[in-house]
Design a protein around this motif. Structure first.
Motif, PDB file in Angstrom:
ATOM      1  N   GLN A  15       0.839  -1.190   0.000  1.00  0.00           N
ATOM      2  CA  GLN A  15       0.000   0.000   0.000  1.00  0.00           C
ATOM      3  C   GLN A  15       0.873   1.238   0.000  1.00  0.00           C
ATOM      4  O   GLN A  15       1.973   1.228   0.535  1.00  0.00           O
ATOM      5  N   CYS A  16       0.320   2.284  -0.569  1.00  0.00           N
ATOM      6  CA  CYS A  16       0.999   3.571  -0.515  1.00  0.00           C
ATOM      7  C   CYS A  16       1.141   3.978   0.948  1.00  0.00           C
ATOM      8  O   CYS A  16       0.196   3.858   1.726  1.00  0.00           O
ATOM      9  N   CYS A  17       2.317   4.427   1.340  1.00  0.00           N
ATOM     10  CA  CYS A  17       2.539   4.713   2.752  1.00  0.00           C
ATOM     11  C   CYS A  17       1.960   6.068   3.149  1.00  0.00           C
ATOM     12  O   CYS A  17       1.985   6.433   4.315  1.00  0.00           O
ATOM     13  N   VAL A  18       1.445   6.828   2.185  1.00  0.00           N
ATOM     14  CA  VAL A  18       0.778   8.085   2.544  1.00  0.00           C
ATOM     15  C   VAL A  18      -0.730   7.885   2.621  1.00  0.00           C
ATOM     16  O   VAL A  18      -1.347   8.093   3.666  1.00  0.00           O
ATOM     17  N   CYS A  19      -1.351   7.460   1.525  1.00  0.00           N
ATOM     18  CA  CYS A  19      -2.805   7.409   1.483  1.00  0.00           C
ATOM     19  C   CYS A  19      -3.332   5.994   1.698  1.00  0.00           C
ATOM     20  O   CYS A  19      -4.534   5.796   1.834  1.00  0.00           O
ATOM     21  N   GLY A  20      -2.449   4.994   1.761  1.00  0.00           N
ATOM     22  CA  GLY A  20      -2.886   3.634   1.998  1.00  0.00           C
ATOM     23  C   GLY A  20      -3.542   2.977   0.802  1.00  0.00           C
ATOM     24  O   GLY A  20      -4.091   1.886   0.895  1.00  0.00           O
ATOM     25  N   HIS A  21      -3.478   3.645  -0.315  1.00  0.00           N
ATOM     26  CA  HIS A  21      -4.075   3.153  -1.546  1.00  0.00           C
ATOM     27  C   HIS A  21      -3.327   1.918  -2.039  1.00  0.00           C
ATOM     28  O   HIS A  21      -2.106   1.888  -2.014  1.00  0.00           O
ATOM     29  N   PHE A  26       5.546   3.371  -6.405  1.00  0.00           N
ATOM     30  CA  PHE A  26       6.792   3.895  -6.946  1.00  0.00           C
ATOM     31  C   PHE A  26       7.741   4.211  -5.814  1.00  0.00           C
ATOM     32  O   PHE A  26       7.322   4.643  -4.748  1.00  0.00           O
ATOM     33  N   GLU A  27       9.023   3.991  -6.058  1.00  0.00           N
ATOM     34  CA  GLU A  27      10.037   4.337  -5.076  1.00  0.00           C
ATOM     35  C   GLU A  27      10.743   5.589  -5.543  1.00  0.00           C
ATOM     36  O   GLU A  27      10.990   5.770  -6.729  1.00  0.00           O
ATOM     37  N   LEU A  28      11.040   6.452  -4.592  1.00  0.00           N
ATOM     38  CA  LEU A  28      11.799   7.654  -4.923  1.00  0.00           C
ATOM     39  C   LEU A  28      13.250   7.418  -4.544  1.00  0.00           C
ATOM     40  O   LEU A  28      13.528   6.754  -3.549  1.00  0.00           O
ATOM     41  N   PRO A  29      14.157   7.961  -5.325  1.00  0.00           N
ATOM     42  CA  PRO A  29      15.578   7.765  -5.016  1.00  0.00           C
ATOM     43  C   PRO A  29      15.920   8.271  -3.625  1.00  0.00           C
ATOM     44  O   PRO A  29      15.533   9.381  -3.256  1.00  0.00           O
ATOM     45  N   LYS A  34       7.361   3.509  -0.163  1.00  0.00           N
ATOM     46  CA  LYS A  34       6.769   3.430  -1.490  1.00  0.00           C
ATOM     47  C   LYS A  34       5.477   4.236  -1.537  1.00  0.00           C
ATOM     48  O   LYS A  34       4.709   4.275  -0.589  1.00  0.00           O
ATOM     49  N   TYR A  35       5.260   4.869  -2.665  1.00  0.00           N
ATOM     50  CA  TYR A  35       4.099   5.735  -2.817  1.00  0.00           C
ATOM     51  C   TYR A  35       3.363   5.403  -4.108  1.00  0.00           C
ATOM     52  O   TYR A  35       3.959   4.932  -5.070  1.00  0.00           O
ATOM     53  N   CYS A  36       2.045   5.679  -4.117  1.00  0.00           N
ATOM     54  CA  CYS A  36       1.307   5.576  -5.365  1.00  0.00           C
ATOM     55  C   CYS A  36       1.727   6.745  -6.257  1.00  0.00           C
ATOM     56  O   CYS A  36       2.417   7.654  -5.813  1.00  0.00           O
ATOM     57  N   LEU A  37       1.251   6.711  -7.494  1.00  0.00           N
ATOM     58  CA  LEU A  37       1.706   7.702  -8.472  1.00  0.00           C
ATOM     59  C   LEU A  37       1.450   9.127  -7.989  1.00  0.00           C
ATOM     60  O   LEU A  37       2.311   9.990  -8.042  1.00  0.00           O
ATOM     61  N   GLU A  38       0.222   9.350  -7.488  1.00  0.00           N
ATOM     62  CA  GLU A  38      -0.167  10.683  -7.050  1.00  0.00           C
ATOM     63  C   GLU A  38       0.711  11.178  -5.905  1.00  0.00           C
ATOM     64  O   GLU A  38       1.222  12.292  -5.920  1.00  0.00           O
ATOM     65  N   CYS A  39       0.864  10.328  -4.876  1.00  0.00           N
ATOM     66  CA  CYS A  39       1.632  10.734  -3.703  1.00  0.00           C
ATOM     67  C   CYS A  39       3.107  10.874  -4.033  1.00  0.00           C
ATOM     68  O   CYS A  39       3.769  11.768  -3.508  1.00  0.00           O
ATOM     69  N   SER A  40       3.632   9.998  -4.881  1.00  0.00           N
ATOM     70  CA  SER A  40       5.057  10.071  -5.188  1.00  0.00           C
ATOM     71  C   SER A  40       5.375  11.387  -5.874  1.00  0.00           C
ATOM     72  O   SER A  40       6.423  11.985  -5.638  1.00  0.00           O
ATOM     73  N   ALA A  41       4.434  11.878  -6.700  1.00  0.00           N
ATOM     74  CA  ALA A  41       4.639  13.166  -7.369  1.00  0.00           C
ATOM     75  C   ALA A  41       4.687  14.289  -6.340  1.00  0.00           C
ATOM     76  O   ALA A  41       5.551  15.164  -6.400  1.00  0.00           O
ATOM     77  N   ASP A  42       3.755  14.244  -5.369  1.00  0.00           N
ATOM     78  CA  ASP A  42       3.712  15.287  -4.342  1.00  0.00           C
ATOM     79  C   ASP A  42       4.931  15.220  -3.437  1.00  0.00           C
ATOM     80  O   ASP A  42       5.507  16.250  -3.070  1.00  0.00           O
TER      81      ASP A  42
END
Ligand code: ZN
Length: 84
Positions: A15-21, A26-29, A34-42
């Motif tokens: 699950q996305c660690c921000v919204c739980g979706h 996606f992982e950021l360097p 790990k975040y979903c697409l929306e959260c990783s962008a933010d």
């Protein structure tokens, strides 16, 4: 392949660690979360903003606009996390 089904891989890590979706994550360097697409962008934007604020502050420039933008972004991320 030695780890069994009850190894360190927790299903909740999918699950996305921000919204739980539960979505494609996606992982950021430099970040293990790990975040979903929306959260990783933010999150990526907020990291960028933080870097810019630091640079502006070091250069003696006015970082108020950047700080406001950054706090708006944090609020948005928090709201998304709370509505999960
Ligand atoms: Zn998310």
């Amino acid at each position: 392949m030695a780890s069994g089904p009850k190894g360190s891989e927790d299903p909740s890590s999918l699950q996305c660690c921000v919204c739980g979706h539960q979505a494609q994550l996606f992982e950021l360097p430099g970040i293990t979360a790990k975040y979903c697409l929306e959260c990783s962008a933010d999150v990526a934007t907020s990291i960028l903003l933080t870097t810019e604020i630091d640079a502006a502050t070091l250069a003696g420039q006015d970082a108020c606009g950047l700080i406001a933008e950054c706090s708006q972004l944090s609020t948005r991320l928090l709201e998304r996390a709370q509505s999960a």
